[in-house]
Design a protein around this motif. Structure first.
Motif, PDB file in Angstrom:
ATOM      1  N   VAL A   2      -1.728  10.977  -2.963  1.00  8.97           N
ATOM      2  CA  VAL A   2      -2.753  11.756  -2.277  1.00  8.97           C
ATOM      3  C   VAL A   2      -2.236  13.186  -2.268  1.00  8.97           C
ATOM      4  O   VAL A   2      -1.115  13.435  -1.817  1.00  8.97           O
ATOM      5  CB  VAL A   2      -2.952  11.256  -0.828  1.00  8.97           C
ATOM      6  CG1 VAL A   2      -3.754  12.255  -0.015  1.00  8.97           C
ATOM      7  CG2 VAL A   2      -3.642   9.901  -0.828  1.00  8.97           C
ATOM      8  N   ASP A  49       0.814  -1.246   0.000  1.00 11.83           N
ATOM      9  CA  ASP A  49       0.000   0.000   0.000  1.00 11.83           C
ATOM     10  C   ASP A  49       0.833   1.274   0.000  1.00 11.83           C
ATOM     11  O   ASP A  49       0.531   2.188   0.751  1.00 11.83           O
ATOM     12  CB  ASP A  49      -0.887   0.126   1.255  1.00 11.83           C
ATOM     13  CG  ASP A  49      -1.794  -1.025   1.475  1.00 11.83           C
ATOM     14  OD1 ASP A  49      -2.310  -1.523   0.468  1.00 11.83           O
ATOM     15  OD2 ASP A  49      -1.973  -1.421   2.639  1.00 11.83           O
ATOM     16  N   TRP A  50       1.884   1.337  -0.781  1.00 10.22           N
ATOM     17  CA  TRP A  50       2.659   2.576  -0.682  1.00 10.22           C
ATOM     18  C   TRP A  50       1.941   3.698  -1.416  1.00 10.22           C
ATOM     19  O   TRP A  50       1.269   3.482  -2.432  1.00 10.22           O
ATOM     20  CB  TRP A  50       4.088   2.393  -1.188  1.00 10.22           C
ATOM     21  CG  TRP A  50       4.272   2.072  -2.642  1.00 10.22           C
ATOM     22  CD1 TRP A  50       4.301   0.828  -3.195  1.00 10.22           C
ATOM     23  CD2 TRP A  50       4.479   2.997  -3.725  1.00 10.22           C
ATOM     24  NE1 TRP A  50       4.512   0.926  -4.541  1.00 10.22           N
ATOM     25  CE2 TRP A  50       4.623   2.240  -4.894  1.00 10.22           C
ATOM     26  CE3 TRP A  50       4.562   4.394  -3.795  1.00 10.22           C
ATOM     27  CZ2 TRP A  50       4.842   2.823  -6.138  1.00 10.22           C
ATOM     28  CZ3 TRP A  50       4.780   4.972  -5.037  1.00 10.22           C
ATOM     29  CH2 TRP A  50       4.917   4.184  -6.189  1.00 10.22           C
ATOM     30  N   THR A  51       2.059   4.881  -0.841  1.00  8.34           N
ATOM     31  CA  THR A  51       1.402   6.070  -1.375  1.00  8.34           C
ATOM     32  C   THR A  51       2.279   7.286  -1.111  1.00  8.34           C
ATOM     33  O   THR A  51       2.909   7.375  -0.059  1.00  8.34           O
ATOM     34  CB  THR A  51       0.049   6.303  -0.652  1.00  8.34           C
ATOM     35  OG1 THR A  51      -0.730   5.123  -0.747  1.00  8.34           O
ATOM     36  CG2 THR A  51      -0.728   7.456  -1.270  1.00  8.34           C
ATOM     37  N   ILE A  75       2.210  11.187  -0.314  1.00  4.84           N
ATOM     38  CA  ILE A  75       1.338  12.272   0.131  1.00  4.84           C
ATOM     39  C   ILE A  75       2.055  13.567  -0.224  1.00  4.84           C
ATOM     40  O   ILE A  75       3.158  13.816   0.255  1.00  4.84           O
ATOM     41  CB  ILE A  75       1.073  12.193   1.640  1.00  4.84           C
ATOM     42  CG1 ILE A  75       0.473  10.824   1.987  1.00  4.84           C
ATOM     43  CG2 ILE A  75       0.152  13.314   2.086  1.00  4.84           C
ATOM     44  CD1 ILE A  75       0.413  10.541   3.468  1.00  4.84           C
ATOM     45  N   ARG A 127      -7.741  17.207   0.716  1.00  8.17           N
ATOM     46  CA  ARG A 127      -6.782  16.150   0.419  1.00  8.17           C
ATOM     47  C   ARG A 127      -7.510  15.016  -0.253  1.00  8.17           C
ATOM     48  O   ARG A 127      -8.717  14.855  -0.103  1.00  8.17           O
ATOM     49  CB  ARG A 127      -6.068  15.678   1.683  1.00  8.17           C
ATOM     50  CG  ARG A 127      -6.951  15.056   2.728  1.00  8.17           C
ATOM     51  CD  ARG A 127      -6.134  14.567   3.872  1.00  8.17           C
ATOM     52  NE  ARG A 127      -5.574  15.687   4.609  1.00  8.17           N
ATOM     53  CZ  ARG A 127      -6.256  16.416   5.485  1.00  8.17           C
ATOM     54  NH1 ARG A 127      -7.524  16.159   5.717  1.00  8.17           N
ATOM     55  NH2 ARG A 127      -5.699  17.406   6.141  1.00  8.17           N
ATOM     56  N   LEU A 174       4.761   5.776   8.272  1.00  7.13           N
ATOM     57  CA  LEU A 174       5.508   6.777   7.537  1.00  7.13           C
ATOM     58  C   LEU A 174       6.889   6.184   7.270  1.00  7.13           C
ATOM     59  O   LEU A 174       7.600   5.851   8.203  1.00  7.13           O
ATOM     60  CB  LEU A 174       5.616   8.024   8.407  1.00  7.13           C
ATOM     61  CG  LEU A 174       6.075   9.285   7.729  1.00  7.13           C
ATOM     62  CD1 LEU A 174       5.044   9.720   6.708  1.00  7.13           C
ATOM     63  CD2 LEU A 174       6.263  10.376   8.776  1.00  7.13           C
ATOM     64  N   SER A 181      -2.793  20.551   3.186  1.00  2.36           N
ATOM     65  CA  SER A 181      -2.578  20.950   4.576  1.00  2.36           C
ATOM     66  C   SER A 181      -1.186  20.535   5.043  1.00  2.36           C
ATOM     67  O   SER A 181      -0.804  20.784   6.176  1.00  2.36           O
ATOM     68  CB  SER A 181      -3.619  20.303   5.483  1.00  2.36           C
ATOM     69  OG  SER A 181      -3.341  18.931   5.635  1.00  2.36           O
ATOM     70  N   LEU A 182      -0.435  19.870   4.166  1.00  2.57           N
ATOM     71  CA  LEU A 182       0.869  19.347   4.582  1.00  2.57           C
ATOM     72  C   LEU A 182       1.881  20.493   4.686  1.00  2.57           C
ATOM     73  O   LEU A 182       2.347  21.016   3.679  1.00  2.57           O
ATOM     74  CB  LEU A 182       1.340  18.298   3.568  1.00  2.57           C
ATOM     75  CG  LEU A 182       2.477  17.380   3.984  1.00  2.57           C
ATOM     76  CD1 LEU A 182       2.101  16.555   5.193  1.00  2.57           C
ATOM     77  CD2 LEU A 182       2.864  16.454   2.837  1.00  2.57           C
ATOM     78  N   PHE A 208      -7.329  22.903   5.073  1.00  3.17           N
ATOM     79  CA  PHE A 208      -7.122  21.827   6.042  1.00  3.17           C
ATOM     80  C   PHE A 208      -7.804  20.540   5.577  1.00  3.17           C
ATOM     81  O   PHE A 208      -7.275  19.447   5.745  1.00  3.17           O
ATOM     82  CB  PHE A 208      -7.679  22.247   7.402  1.00  3.17           C
ATOM     83  CG  PHE A 208      -7.335  21.310   8.524  1.00  3.17           C
ATOM     84  CD1 PHE A 208      -6.249  21.554   9.340  1.00  3.17           C
ATOM     85  CD2 PHE A 208      -8.098  20.166   8.751  1.00  3.17           C
ATOM     86  CE1 PHE A 208      -5.922  20.687  10.364  1.00  3.17           C
ATOM     87  CE2 PHE A 208      -7.773  19.293   9.776  1.00  3.17           C
ATOM     88  CZ  PHE A 208      -6.683  19.558  10.587  1.00  3.17           C
ATOM     89  N   ASP A 209      -8.973  20.726   4.984  1.00  6.20           N
ATOM     90  CA  ASP A 209      -9.764  19.551   4.585  1.00  6.20           C
ATOM     91  C   ASP A 209      -9.457  19.085   3.166  1.00  6.20           C
ATOM     92  O   ASP A 209     -10.029  18.098   2.703  1.00  6.20           O
ATOM     93  CB  ASP A 209     -11.259  19.877   4.693  1.00  6.20           C
ATOM     94  CG  ASP A 209     -11.677  20.098   6.140  1.00  6.20           C
ATOM     95  OD1 ASP A 209     -11.002  19.540   7.034  1.00  6.20           O
ATOM     96  OD2 ASP A 209     -12.658  20.817   6.374  1.00  6.20           O
ATOM     97  N   ASP A 249      -2.316  16.691  -0.646  1.00  2.00           N
ATOM     98  CA  ASP A 249      -2.737  17.145   0.679  1.00  2.00           C
ATOM     99  C   ASP A 249      -2.228  18.561   0.900  1.00  2.00           C
ATOM    100  O   ASP A 249      -1.079  18.779   1.258  1.00  2.00           O
ATOM    101  CB  ASP A 249      -2.164  16.186   1.728  1.00  2.00           C
ATOM    102  CG  ASP A 249      -2.623  16.528   3.140  1.00  2.00           C
ATOM    103  OD1 ASP A 249      -3.147  17.632   3.340  1.00  2.00           O
ATOM    104  OD2 ASP A 249      -2.454  15.679   4.029  1.00  2.00           O
ATOM    105  N   GLY A 273       0.713   1.403   6.497  1.00  7.77           N
ATOM    106  CA  GLY A 273       0.195   2.172   7.623  1.00  7.77           C
ATOM    107  C   GLY A 273       1.262   2.941   8.381  1.00  7.77           C
ATOM    108  O   GLY A 273       0.998   3.458   9.467  1.00  7.77           O
ATOM    109  N   SER A 325       4.021   6.879   2.619  1.00  8.38           N
ATOM    110  CA  SER A 325       3.380   5.969   3.541  1.00  8.38           C
ATOM    111  C   SER A 325       3.384   4.570   2.931  1.00  8.38           C
ATOM    112  O   SER A 325       3.231   4.400   1.732  1.00  8.38           O
ATOM    113  CB  SER A 325       1.948   6.440   3.784  1.00  8.38           C
ATOM    114  OG  SER A 325       1.101   5.353   4.048  1.00  8.38           O
TER     115      SER A 325
END
Lengths: 392, 215
Positions: free
Chosen positions: A248, A148-150, A152, A207, A273, A252-253, A204-205, A250, A271, A268
């Motif tokens: 993803v 599941d690598w992603t 961000i 993503r 970092l 807000s990062l 902030f929201d 994001d 699950g 990520s």
């Protein structure tokens, strides 16, 4: 009995073989992209570490040399690389592409040593250079394929430009709230313009799927500079999307301190970092040679932990090869010669029985080693094989 | 596989937390039954798992990603200082962190406390940062319970503790000097899961915030 200090550990042979498995794959990718490996000293002068402005000095393990000069164990590879590029490689044609695999040290509540691998691309700015760094990273992840690598992805300068509307000290608090994902603090911040608050909450929201995020962000009232930054993000995420890199976006990062200046990202997998990076166009200037820079670092311990359940890493059963057992002292000379001969064949490892074990005892030892076969060597040079795989 | 784990705090917030989740159809009511010994429950849908942990451990499970979602008092978050996303103030479980002294003591405000006096507390991080901000050096005595006893026996001049109604303080002959901060239940999330937003996590977080709880 003696124990290592808290926060550091021994890497036993199995750990080392797994670590090497990861490092070799990463090194192949780094080399393919033209990133040359550099090894910098474990110790740096405190001034060097301080100059980066990004490092919490409390987190550095410090010591003094014989002349009383304050030294620190490197808490991060980047300051050393920046120093080396600004001084020793000052005349190299730009951009400089460097890779590293090194241990770093942090003194948090307890001293800690861990390993990082990564690249720094120095002397090239802009979206093409950003794209290269992200694609090297994506190549590394495709090679290792952790679960599941992603990626961000964020844009610090873009996000920070929205915070700039707020006066200090509220700006600092809001930035911290953004960095720490504290939505309650943004809602609770008194005395900011409601329009600004709702913009910050929107950021902030924001993503998720890059396309959706970008289209939502474009509804904000933007300056030309902000619009240009979004256009760059669109180009970048387009390149990544075209190569099926899971992303993803994001917005807000951000980090609580000023280090990254543009692109920022986290990696990520499983699950956890496992790495981070971004663009730091002001860092080289702190070392006397202003130049844009970007890079990433992967945390090898975290990578090893997420790769372990996949069964890809070398396991305990890795062994094979021969245990050569001399049939008494008269056969020692012949055993050495036989082992030499076997070692010339590619691949297999060959060990010689040194403690005089014979018979069942030697077979049990061969099994414990994970050898594929025991080869008995007699004084006259003749040999007999005992295939351990078959007998089991 | 796509199960979302929620960490629930034992103690004062548990009932309201469970009611809030029941209002959106996630039932961990079994945790409230007197005979319950389970620490881990799956809800009927099989999509959610509840972990029953001490309130102080809720942010720990969430910071390490063992639970993607948690509900815990702000006081615990202030005390533990762990990297978790603070998604919303859920508004229940009102209480405050306060400094209190014996009611017959000469101290009428925090300024009156002598430098290097002894302060007992379960919340040593909160207490330390409060007195540091006030630039008042104190000797902190960490305790795990019945903090109100410390001034009564003379072990400490003051305490830093959670106050909800003030009954316990009053019954033990103590008086509040100053409020440090207000606390309510917070909805928290594992930062990385929050950023990745998989398996309907954000929908769940939204529902927990807006759930209509029967009074």
């Amino acid at each position: 009995m003696y124990q290592p200090p808290t926060g550091v550990r021994d890497l036993l042979p199995l750990d080392v073989s797994q670590k090497l498995w990861i490092e070799q794959r990463l090194q192949r990718v780094f080399t393919r992209w033209g990133y040359q490996r550099i090894i910098t000293p474990t110790l740096e002068r405190m001034e060097t570490l301080q100059a980066s402005g990004s490092i919490d000095l409390q987190a550095i393990l410090q010591l003094r040399d014989a002349e009383g000069v304050s030294l620190g164990l490197r808490p991060d590879p980047t300051p050393s690389l920046a120093r080396a590029v600004a001084t020793r490689l000052a005349d190299a044609p730009l951009p400089v592409r460097l890779s590293y695999q090194m241990n770093v040290f942090r003194s948090t509540t307890q001293p800690q040593e861990f390993y990082q691998a990564g690249v720094e691309l120095i002397g090239a700015g802009g979206v093409l250079a950003d794209g290269e760094v992200l694609l090297v990273l994506a190549d590394c992840l495709a090679e290792l394929a952790p679960p599941d690598w992603t990626l961000i992805l964020g844009a610090v300068a873009f996000t920070r430009s929205w915070l700039a509307q707020v006066a200090e000290p509220a700006r600092h608090r809001l930035r911290r709230a953004m960095a720490e994902l504290d939505r309650v603090a943004i809602l609770a911040e008194a005395g900011i313009d409601e329009a600004v608050r709702s913009q910050l909450l929107l950021l902030f929201d924001l993503r998720g799927e890059p396309e959706i995020v970008l289209s939502k962000a474009s509804s904000l009232p933007m300056s030309d500079a902000q619009r240009a930054e979004l256009a760059e993000l669109e180009t970048l995420t387009g390149w990544l999307g075209g190569r099926s890199v899971p992303v993803v976006l994001d917005l807000s990062l951000v980090e609580a301190f000023d280090y990254y200046t543009g692109l920022i990202f986290e990696v990520s997998a499983g699950g956890r970092l496992i790495g981070r990076g971004g663009r730091y166009d002001h860092l080289l200037g702190s070392y006397g040679k202003p130049a844009p820079g970007a890079g990433f670092a992967l945390n090898l311990e975290a990578l090893q932990q997420v790769l372990l359940p996949t069964g890809k890493l070398p396991g305990r059963t890795a062994g094979g090869g021969f245990l050569v057992v001399p049939d008494g002292p008269a056969a020692w000379e012949a055993a050495l010669a036989e082992a030499d001969k076997l070692r010339r064949a590619p691949g297999d490892r060959v060990e010689i029985e040194l403690l005089g074990r014979t018979g069942e005892e030697a077979i049990a030892y061969g099994r414990a080693l994970g050898a594929a076969a025991v080869r008995w060597v007699h004084a006259d040079g003749s040999t007999t094989d005992c295939d351990l795989a078959v007998i089991q | 596989m796509n199960i979302t784990t929620i960490a629930l705090p034992k103690g004062a917030l548990l009932k309201s937390t469970i009611a809030r989740l029941q209002a959106i159809g996630i039932d961990f009511g079994e945790f409230l039954e007197g005979s319950n010994r389970l620490l881990r429950l799956e809800d009927r849908s099989g999509r959610y798992e509840g972990l029953l942990v001490r309130a102080q451990d809720v942010p720990v499970y969430v910071a390490y990603g063992q639970a993607q979602v948690g509900i815990v008092g702000f006081d615990v978050l202030k005390e533990k200082q762990l990297p978790v996303a603070q998604v919303a103030d859920l508004g229940f479980g009102h209480c405050r962190m306060s400094v209190a002294v014996k009611s017959d003591s000469p101290y009428r405000s925090v300024q009156d406390l002598p430098a290097h006096c002894r302060v007992a507390s379960k919340f040593t991080t909160c207490a330390r940062s409060y007195f540091e901000e006030r630039e008042l050096p104190v000797e902190l005595i960490p305790l795990y319970g019945s903090v109100e006893l410390a001034p009564l026996t003379g072990m400490a001049e003051a305490i830093v503790d959670l106050v909800s109604t003030g009954r316990t303080l009053k019954d033990n002959g103590l008086v509040e000097l100053e409020k440090i901060f207000d606390s309510t239940a917070r909805l928290i999330a594992h930062p990385l899961s929050y950023r990745l937003g998989r398996v309907g996590l954000h929908e769940l977080l939204g529902q927990i915030q807006t759930a209509a709880v029967p009074a």
